[in-house]
Scaffold this active site. Structure first.
Site, PDB file in Angstrom:
ATOM      1  N   HIS A 183       0.856  -1.181   0.000  1.00 53.36           N
ATOM      2  CA  HIS A 183       0.000   0.000   0.000  1.00 53.36           C
ATOM      3  C   HIS A 183       0.897   1.238   0.000  1.00 53.36           C
ATOM      4  O   HIS A 183       1.918   1.258   0.669  1.00 53.36           O
ATOM      5  CB  HIS A 183      -0.919  -0.005   1.223  1.00 53.36           C
ATOM      6  CG  HIS A 183      -1.910   1.103   1.165  1.00 53.36           C
ATOM      7  ND1 HIS A 183      -2.778   1.264   0.103  1.00 53.36           N
ATOM      8  CD2 HIS A 183      -2.163   2.139   2.003  1.00 53.36           C
ATOM      9  CE1 HIS A 183      -3.515   2.339   0.299  1.00 53.36           C
ATOM     10  NE2 HIS A 183      -3.160   2.894   1.449  1.00 53.36           N
ATOM     11  N   HIS A 241      -3.299   9.306   1.052  1.00 57.56           N
ATOM     12  CA  HIS A 241      -3.282   8.110   0.189  1.00 57.56           C
ATOM     13  C   HIS A 241      -4.633   7.915  -0.487  1.00 57.56           C
ATOM     14  O   HIS A 241      -5.633   8.492  -0.092  1.00 57.56           O
ATOM     15  CB  HIS A 241      -2.885   6.872   1.006  1.00 57.56           C
ATOM     16  CG  HIS A 241      -3.860   6.480   2.074  1.00 57.56           C
ATOM     17  ND1 HIS A 241      -3.955   5.205   2.567  1.00 57.56           N
ATOM     18  CD2 HIS A 241      -4.796   7.197   2.736  1.00 57.56           C
ATOM     19  CE1 HIS A 241      -4.897   5.149   3.486  1.00 57.56           C
ATOM     20  NE2 HIS A 241      -5.421   6.337   3.615  1.00 57.56           N
ATOM     21  N   CYS A 245      -3.410   2.938  -5.395  1.00 54.89           N
ATOM     22  CA  CYS A 245      -2.655   3.766  -4.457  1.00 54.89           C
ATOM     23  C   CYS A 245      -1.269   4.116  -5.001  1.00 54.89           C
ATOM     24  O   CYS A 245      -0.746   5.202  -4.727  1.00 54.89           O
ATOM     25  CB  CYS A 245      -2.544   3.045  -3.119  1.00 54.89           C
ATOM     26  SG  CYS A 245      -1.930   1.345  -3.253  1.00 54.89           S
TER      27      CYS A 245
END
Ligand SMILES: [Zn+2]
Length: 188
Positions: free
Chosen positions: A31, A43, A138
């Site tokens: 991530h 994010h 992301c």
């Protein structure tokens, strides 16, 4: 409960404007986000995944901004106990090919203040479109903040693995084109 991580959470090596990433689901994927200072990270996350209980975090509950699918959270909420790593920019082709996809790229990073401005701009105006694992994830978001154009090498690397070389590269390129088409013209 189980909440207060009282230890200072931001490791010394992370600086504002850095693209950081960490494992999710035991290393199934990474991530990504942009560290913007004051222990906060911006994010892009998928809709389903943002349903973590917001009020439980003392650190970012007041400052937390949920704006569409781009969110600003504290670094503890971003890391979820995983070790943070820095995504490297401006690496050589050899290094890029040798390393795991989604950990570095050959493009150069913009200066930190510009990176933070772009991330904040996109957060405030929710200008990155809906999350899509292949075309708008992301990593696309973080690379866009760092360089002004998006890419997801994690996804391209998976495509490369499947296609073993040229075919995979084509798949990666197709994904990149799909991304550009899905975005249309964009401004920074
Ligand atoms: Zn938090």
């Amino acid at each position: 409960m189980g909440q207060p991580q009282s230890k200072p959470s931001k490791p010394w090596f992370i600086q504002p404007g850095d693209h950081i990433y960490c494992q999710r689901k035991g290393g199934l994927y990474y991530h990504h986000g942009i560290y913007v200072g004051d222990d906060m990270v911006i994010h892009l996350q998928g809709k389903a995944k943002k349903l973590e209980p917001l009020p439980e975090c003392r650190k970012c509950k007041d400052k937390r901004v949920q704006n569409g699918e781009i969110a600003k959270v504290c670094i503890d909420c971003f890391l979820r106990g995983e070790r943070p790593r820095i995504y490297d920019y401006g690496v050589s082709l050899l290094e890029f090919l040798a390393r795991k996809g989604g950990t570095c790229c050959q493009r150069d990073s913009k200066p930190p203040h510009e990176v933070i401005s772009i991330a904040t701009y996109l957060l405030e105006r929710n200008r990155f479109g809906p999350y899509g694992m292949l075309t708008n994830n992301c990593e696309h978001f973080a690379v866009f903040c760092k360089t002004g154009s998006a890419a997801s090498y994690q996804i391209e690397c998976i495509a490369r693995g499947i296609g073993a070389g040229p075919v995979g590269r084509l798949a990666g390129a197709a994904i990149a084109v799909a991304w550009r088409v899905s975005k249309g013209v964009r401004k920074t």
